[in-house]
Structures are given as structure tokens and as C-alpha cells.
Design a protein around this motif. Structure first.
Motif, PDB file in Angstrom:
ATOM      1  N   GLU A 338      19.409 -78.512 -39.791  1.00 45.12           N
ATOM      2  CA  GLU A 338      18.917 -78.204 -38.235  1.00 45.12           C
ATOM      3  C   GLU A 338      17.667 -79.105 -38.081  1.00 45.12           C
ATOM      4  O   GLU A 338      17.293 -79.551 -37.321  1.00 45.12           O
ATOM      5  CB  GLU A 338      18.359 -77.044 -38.440  1.00 45.12           C
ATOM      6  N   LEU A 341      18.330 -82.447 -37.117  1.00 45.46           N
ATOM      7  CA  LEU A 341      19.103 -82.430 -35.598  1.00 45.46           C
ATOM      8  C   LEU A 341      18.809 -81.372 -34.964  1.00 45.46           C
ATOM      9  O   LEU A 341      19.045 -81.706 -33.232  1.00 45.46           O
ATOM     10  CB  LEU A 341      21.106 -82.167 -35.837  1.00 45.46           C
ATOM     11  N   SER A 342      17.864 -81.068 -34.378  1.00 46.33           N
ATOM     12  CA  SER A 342      17.506 -80.366 -33.763  1.00 46.33           C
ATOM     13  C   SER A 342      16.191 -81.075 -32.908  1.00 46.33           C
ATOM     14  O   SER A 342      15.944 -81.726 -32.676  1.00 46.33           O
ATOM     15  CB  SER A 342      16.001 -79.737 -34.516  1.00 46.33           C
ATOM     16  N   PRO A 351      17.622 -87.150 -31.315  1.00 39.90           N
ATOM     17  CA  PRO A 351      18.071 -86.889 -31.735  1.00 39.90           C
ATOM     18  C   PRO A 351      19.724 -85.586 -30.977  1.00 39.90           C
ATOM     19  O   PRO A 351      20.848 -85.822 -31.370  1.00 39.90           O
ATOM     20  CB  PRO A 351      17.267 -84.994 -32.056  1.00 39.90           C
ATOM     21  N   VAL A 355      23.227 -86.401 -32.875  1.00 44.88           N
ATOM     22  CA  VAL A 355      23.992 -84.705 -33.186  1.00 44.88           C
ATOM     23  C   VAL A 355      25.874 -85.844 -32.219  1.00 44.88           C
ATOM     24  O   VAL A 355      25.751 -85.667 -32.844  1.00 44.88           O
ATOM     25  CB  VAL A 355      23.126 -83.889 -31.895  1.00 44.88           C
ATOM     26  N   LEU A 359      29.187 -85.283 -33.605  1.00 46.14           N
ATOM     27  CA  LEU A 359      30.541 -84.647 -33.639  1.00 46.14           C
ATOM     28  C   LEU A 359      31.256 -85.611 -33.001  1.00 46.14           C
ATOM     29  O   LEU A 359      33.049 -84.512 -33.244  1.00 46.14           O
ATOM     30  CB  LEU A 359      29.428 -84.033 -32.207  1.00 46.14           C
ATOM     31  N   LEU A 381      20.115 -75.630 -34.107  1.00 39.60           N
ATOM     32  CA  LEU A 381      20.597 -76.701 -34.365  1.00 39.60           C
ATOM     33  C   LEU A 381      21.558 -76.820 -33.010  1.00 39.60           C
ATOM     34  O   LEU A 381      21.792 -75.105 -31.712  1.00 39.60           O
ATOM     35  CB  LEU A 381      21.915 -75.709 -35.218  1.00 39.60           C
ATOM     36  N   PRO A 382      22.491 -77.397 -32.065  1.00 43.44           N
ATOM     37  CA  PRO A 382      22.563 -77.721 -31.125  1.00 43.44           C
ATOM     38  C   PRO A 382      23.523 -76.423 -30.851  1.00 43.44           C
ATOM     39  O   PRO A 382      24.591 -77.106 -32.182  1.00 43.44           O
ATOM     40  CB  PRO A 382      22.944 -79.170 -30.454  1.00 43.44           C
ATOM     41  N   LEU A 385      27.253 -77.675 -32.054  1.00 41.31           N
ATOM     42  CA  LEU A 385      27.500 -78.372 -33.146  1.00 41.31           C
ATOM     43  C   LEU A 385      28.773 -77.322 -34.450  1.00 41.31           C
ATOM     44  O   LEU A 385      29.209 -76.977 -35.213  1.00 41.31           O
ATOM     45  CB  LEU A 385      26.273 -78.317 -34.400  1.00 41.31           C
ATOM     46  N   ARG A 390      34.661 -78.743 -35.536  1.00 36.48           N
ATOM     47  CA  ARG A 390      34.018 -79.008 -35.570  1.00 36.48           C
ATOM     48  C   ARG A 390      33.191 -79.160 -37.113  1.00 36.48           C
ATOM     49  O   ARG A 390      34.102 -79.757 -37.556  1.00 36.48           O
ATOM     50  CB  ARG A 390      32.259 -79.073 -34.731  1.00 36.48           C
TER      51      ARG A 390
END
Length: 521
Positions: A338, A341-342, A351, A355, A359, A381-382, A385, A390
Motif C-alpha cells: 500500500e 500503490l496508494s 501511483p 497501478v 494490473l 489500496l485501489p 487490485l 488479479r
């Protein structure tokens, strides 16, 4: 069609069309030269001259390898090529790894003039290089990307090697073993693959266990990996206490990791996302998986990925994932994912782009790089994800229950004290460790082991000292109860429990910090 066969098809088409510049991009010069000799050796081209220039050998005939001129300089080879293109048709000159062709400079413009001269008399210039070619030169012709051997080609390479050694040394591999080895050697050059196989043959045999040994031997040829940190695994146990559901799930994935999936639409296991309470074994699980599966462990450091220049972070991240594909089969550990990628409170868009690359790689890569990603604050996190497909699964790692704590205590008691705990003492330690994470138990027993060492051995250690140590340890669940409860409330409803069963999500252990002293033995 393999990349080699595809490249040969394009090369023959370009030679037949007399394209003035053919740029061949590859890190495997010998494989590219074999490709050229195969194209030049066609009977219909027997009357077409082919010459090749390298800095080590000078200018030679491609077919016979005989010296053409005594001058071994690059300028001498260029002058010879110019004379041939002027005086005869259908001449082809190959330049191997020429220097200074990446940008707009005197050398690249000289090569462009040579290509224009070749074009006037049906000639061709072939450039073999592992670097980009100046666009002004490349636009005069066509390009070929000769990639590293794919599994089918690698299977043929291994088959030839084993065929040459059968009858001379014991070779236990069957077709299935060779197929698995070809998958393991994805990402290495033909020369590297032959060198690795030669090291096994040098010991006098090629045995069944050598298939898995290839994955470990392959790891030794890579160094200075961009964005990846090689994590050496020390000799000893990396056992994880508790996490029963996770361990059973990993056992099934381990079998699939080594399966021959050709002819199916299945792909190798992609990985697992572990979320949950800090200190409960998420990071240790990555090391345990690598140790049990006997695969190299690489850590993708998200902190080293981000750069200060536009596009730098995305480029570094792509490079790191490409390197993970190349070193596979491996375990790719992304700790506290996180933090990298946050996109919370970010206005640069970096970010989000990182991401997106991640992905895409998770979805499309078919390499055997098994990702173990860990997260504490999963809310940042998105959401895309965590969509199914994934990662293979999303597990929640909770505080251990009584049975898991018993297993963890026994594990670290053996590790730090070298013996089994007394059954009565074990029951009291399980009760005292209510609300402990695995790291809390490990830290307490490490202190006990240290005291035993200083006291002259476990025989001089008071039994009450062990209980004192546990009673006076304040776990994280007591230091930050609100944060831990928030994490548990999220995970217990949205992820698969990694342990036997989820613990109640109410307050852990009750009361505040304890200070208890056991005076009796």
C-alpha cells in the motif's frame, strides 16, 4: 510460431525484397548469426555474396569464414562495403555490434549513406546490435526483434544437449522433465542455458532432482537487478505457526507451479495478497514459501521505484517486473504494497499509472513469478487490485487463536531454547499470550532464550521467568487497540481467513496492559 522461426521468416522476406537496412535487435549474437547463416544458406541465394564484420575477426565471408581483407578496422569494412555496393548487385554486408549508431552523429550518418548506396544496386546492410538504432537510419529499412528463446525453442535446445550426452553419462530426464526445465529456463539466453546444463553434466549425470536445481542455478547468473533485492535465505527453518488455511492453499498452488500447462488455457499461479494485523506472519510467509518451494526470493522495494522525474517511476516499475519475468521461477515479495500503490492525497497521477502497469502485468504475464504481497492498511489500496483474477486469493491474517498460539510457542521454544516446553507451562503460556501476534510471541521467547544463554543454559533458567516475560509483554493489540480493531473489522468480512477460523472481532484479551510477576517456581 516461435520467435526464432518468426524472425527467420521476416529476415528471409527482407533479404528477398532487398531491403537496404535490416536492423536485428538482440543480446544473442551467436543465435542471430545462426539465423543469418540459415537464411544465406538457402540454395536460391547461392549466387548472392554475404560478408560479415566483427571487431575481433575483421571482415570475413559469412558462409566460408575466410578472411576478405587484412584491414580489420570498421572504416576498412565500410569502404569495402561501399565498393561492393557500387560494383555489383545483391551484395549483403553484416555489421555485428557497431558503435555509435544510437543517435544522430557522424557514424550513424555514414551508415545511412552506405545504406542509400546499397539501395541503388539491390544491396543490403544488416546491423546486429543490442542497442537502439538511430531513427534516421532505421527508417531506411526494416527491423527484427530476436527475443530470448521461448519454452518450445528451449525444449529443443535442451533436447539437443541431452541427446549429445545420452550414452556417455546417465540421463534420467524424460520428456516431462525436459518440458519443466524449459519452463524454468525462460528468460535466459541459449548460451546461458547450455552453460547451466553443462554444470550439471559435469558432475557425471543428469538426474531428476536437477530439474528443480535449474531454478536455483539460474538465479546465480543474475546480479544487480533493477528494482529487485535478492533476499538470501539462511540455513534453517522458516516454519510459520498457525495460518492453516493459507498453508493448505499454498500446498495446492505449489503442485500447479510445476505442472506442464501446455495444451490448457490455465496459467501458472499468479500470487497471493496477505492483509491483516501487523506481526502475524505476513512477511515471514514470503520467506517460508520460498524456502519450502526451493525457489529464489526477490523483494520489490517500492521505495526504490519512485523517482523525481516525470515517467521515471513507471519506467523503473516496468523494468522491475520485466526482470521478475526473466528470473522466474521465483517468489516476488512486495512488502507493505500500500505504501507504493496508494493514490491517496496524490495529485501527480504517478501511483495510478504504476497501478495500471501492475494490473496489466498481473493479468497478462505468464511467467512463473509467484507474487506474495502484504498490506497492513488495505483500505488505501485501489479496489481494482483486489478484484478476483488479479491475485489468486486475498487472505486475512488475524491474531492467532489459542491453538495457533500453542503451535507458535512450540515452534519458537524449540528455536530459541532447543527443547520442548513443559505441558503445564505451555497451557499457562497460551493463556498469557491472549491477544499476542506471532511477532510478540517470538520476541518474548527470544528474550527467554537470551536469558538462558546468559544464565548458563536452560537448566539454570527459572520456569517462572518464562511466565514473567509473557505476562510483562505488551502486545501491539493493547498498544493500538483501535487501529487493530479497525483492521480486523475490515478483514474478517472481506477476505478468506488465513487461520483455522476467524476470531471474534470484539475487544482482544480485555482490560489494559498487565504487569504480573510470578514469584514461585
Amino acid at each position: 510460431m516461435s520467435n526464432y522461426a518468426d524472425s527467420l521468416h521476416h529476415l528471409e522476406s527482407y533479404i528477398a525484397a532487398r531491403v537496404p537496412v535490416i536492423g536485428m535487435r538482440t543480446v544473442e549474437q551467436q543465435r542471430a548469426l545462426r539465423l543469418l547463416r540459415e537464411a544465406a544458406g538457402q540454395p536460391r541465394r547461392s549466387s548472392m555474396p554475404f560478408w560479415i564484420y566483427t571487431r575481433a575477426t575483421g571482415l570475413r565471408d559469412l558462409r566460408t569464414n575466410s578472411t576478405v581483407i587484412d584491414d580489420r578496422s570498421f572504416v576498412g569494412a565500410m569502404d569495402f562495403a561501399a565498393a561492393q555496393f557500387t560494383s555489383r548487385a545483391n551484395a549483403t554486408v553484416v555489421f555485428v555490434d557497431p558503435t555509435d549508431l544510437e543517435g544522430d552523429n557522424q557514424m550513424s550518418r555514414h551508415m545511412a549513406e552506405l545504406a542509400r548506396l546499397a539501395d541503388t544496386n539491390m544491396g543490403s546492410v544488416v546491423v546486429i546490435t543490442d542497442s537502439p538504432i538511430w531513427s534516421g537510419l532505421q527508417r531506411l529499412g526494416m527491423s527484427i526483434q530476436l527475443d530470448l528463446p521461448e519454452p518450445d525453442e528451449m525444449y529443443a535446445i535442451l533436447g539437443r544437449f541431452l541427446g549429445d550426452h545420452r550414452g556417455h553419462i546417465p540421463v534420467e530426464w524424460d520428456e516431462s522433465d525436459t518440458r519443466r526445465a524449459a519452463e524454468f529456463l525462460r528468460g535466459v539466453t541459449e548460451a546461458e542455458a547450455v552453460n547451466l546444463m553443462a554444470t550439471f553434466a559435469a558432475k557425471g549425470s543428469v538426474l531428476k532432482p536437477d530439474v528443480l536445481g535449474l531454478a536455483q542455478a539460474k538465479d546465480r547468473i543474475f546480479s544487480d537487478l533493477a528494482g529487485l533485492e535478492r533476499i538470501p535465505l539462511k540455513a534453517g527453518s522458516y516454519a510459520v505457526g498457525g495460518l492453516t488455511n493459507l498453508r493448505e492453499w499454498l500446498g495446492r498452488k505449489h503442485r500447479l507451479m510445476h505442472e506442464d500447462l501446455r495444451g490448457t488455457h490455465l496459467r501458472p499461479p499468479r500470487g497471493v495478497l496477505l492483509v491483516g494485523v501487523p506481526g502475524c506472519g505476513k512477511s515471514l510467509s514470503a520467506k517460508a514459501i520460498a524456502h519450502e518451494w526451493q525457489l529464489p526470493l526477490y523483494r520489490l522495494d517500492m521505495g526504490s521505484i519512485h523517482g523525481k522525474y516525470l515517467g521515471e517511476s513507471e519506467s523503473r516499475f516496468r523494468e522491475a517486473l520485466a526482470m521478475a519475468d526473466r528470473v522466474a521461477p521465483c517468489i516476488l515479495w512486495i512488502d507493505e504494497i500500500e505504501k507504493g500503490l496508494s493514490g491517496r492525497h496524490d495529485t501527480t497521477g504517478v501511483p495510478a499509472r504504476v497501478v495500471g502497469h501492475f494490473l496489466f502485468w498481473l493479468q497478462e504475464s505468464d511467467s512463473r513469478a509467484f507474487v506474495v504481497a502484504t498490506a497492513n492498511d488495505v483500505r488505501s489500496l485501489p479496489p481494482e487490485l483486489m478484484r478476483k483474477g488479479r491475485f489468486d486469493e486475498l487472505f486475512f491474517v488475524d491474531l492467532p487463536d489459542a491453538e495457533d498460539r500453542r503451535e507458535i510457542i512450540q515452534l519458537y521454544y524449540r528455536l530459541y531454547l532447543g527443547q520442548e516446553p513443559d505441558p503445564v507451562q505451555m497451557d499457562r503460556l497460551v493463556d498469557l499470550s491472549d491477544g499476542f501476534a506471532g511477532s510478540d510471541i517470538a520476541a518474548a521467547l527470544h528474550d527467554v532464550g537470551t536469558e538462558a544463554r546468559l544464565s548458563g543454559g536452560t537448566g539454570h533458567l527459572r520456569p517462572a521467568f518464562v511466565l514473567d516475560t509473557f505476562a510483562n509483554t505488551v502486545p501491539l493489540s493493547k498498544v493500538h487497540p483501535e487501529q487493530i480493531q479497525e483492521i480486523r473489522a475490515w478483514g474478517l468480512q472481506r477476505a478468506v481467513p488465513a487461520g483455522r477460523s476467524p476470531m471474534p472481532s470484539g475487544p482482544v484479551g480485555g482490560g489494559g496492559p498487565r504487569r504480573i510477576l510470578f514469584t514461585g517456581d
